[in-house]
Design an enzyme around this catalytic site. Sequence first.
Site, short mmCIF file in Angstrom:
data_model
loop_
_atom_site.label_atom_id
_atom_site.label_comp_id
_atom_site.label_asym_id
_atom_site.label_seq_id
_atom_site.Cartn_x
_atom_site.Cartn_y
_atom_site.Cartn_z
N ILE A 113 0.84 -1.20 0.00
CA ILE A 113 0.00 0.00 0.00
C ILE A 113 0.87 1.24 0.00
CG2 ILE A 113 -1.84 1.25 1.18
CD1 ILE A 113 -2.63 -1.37 2.52
N GLY B 99 7.82 2.17 8.46
CA GLY B 99 7.80 0.85 7.83
C GLY B 99 6.91 0.86 6.61
N CYS C 121 3.39 -0.69 4.66
CA CYS C 121 2.09 -1.34 4.84
C CYS C 121 1.77 -2.20 3.63
CB CYS C 121 1.00 -0.30 5.01
SG CYS C 121 0.96 0.36 6.66
N ASP D 159 0.93 11.12 16.88
CA ASP D 159 1.19 11.32 15.46
C ASP D 159 -0.11 11.59 14.72
OD1 ASP D 159 2.80 11.56 13.22
OD2 ASP D 159 2.81 9.41 12.79
#
Length: 278
Positions: free
Chosen positions: A14, A20, A22, A140
């Site tokens: 994605i 990281g 997804c 965040d």
Amino acid sequence: MPSTLEDFEVLSTIGSGSYGTCKKIRRKKDGKILVWKEMEYGTMTESEKLMLVSEVNLLRELKHQHIVRYYDRIIDRSKTTIYIIMEYCDGGDLAQLISSSRRTGSFLDEEFIWKMLIQITSALKECHRRKNGKAVLHRDLKPANIFLDADKNVKLGDFGLARVLHHETSFAKTYVGTPYYMSPELVNNMSYNEKSDIWAMGCMLYELCALHPPFTASNQLDLNRKICVGDYSRIPLRYTDDLNAIISKLLRVEVHKRPSIEDVLHDSVVVRRIKRLE
Ligand code: ADP
Ligand code: MG
């Protein structure tokens, strides 16, 4: 039985973010579509790893209609990677919505913004005020972490992880862009607290109205100054004074004057809107 990587099939990537990548995955036993976030922990210290594990365990307890559901985690020691398995949100996110509105020059409906305000508030309440647990701060909050479902209901994602991952190096990485949502207390090197989440929520709601953040500048010093004195313009005049009033409260420079999550929920204009939605 704990899941293993073999229980899932990777469908597509994605996207990658600060911590990281997804991937969209399918659970083999029932075909359920989910996502996992792959995070490399090889460069973390032992204490950071412990913190990551405890934070991920906390995430598993967060069950709320407006929070992305976390299902499981898999640790692959050979690749020093943790896979965090969660609900797949296919309705896009608020960052996409803001940029497409900006592109077409069309403002979002006030009703929709109230709905976002109320649902984000209810998700944050769940985390800031957990029964018999300590508060989980989001840390965040940004449009890219607010997903929508098919009915345009909020799913708040990426809870808490920022705490573990915001150690010196990844903090710098996170803020490669301009930290438009940084609160005055963070600009002044004070620690992140619940009110900093409230500030970020204010910035996000402001941006939904104005289609740009409340504080913008061409350099960091100027941005810091504007944030610390609260130098921003009213949201566009097409929006009501009620909406302007609540967003202005969320953007109060002084931490003690900024509302807590309960104060927001009990604010008279918010209460009126909640009643209308019921
Ligand atoms: P960031 O939040 O820093 O942009 P992430 O690693 O959280 O990065 O996300 C990477 C990409 O994956 C983004 O495009 C994000 O919209 C998407 N994404 C993250 N979580 C989900 C999810 N639960 N469902 C669908 N898409 C997701
Ligand atoms: Mg994210």
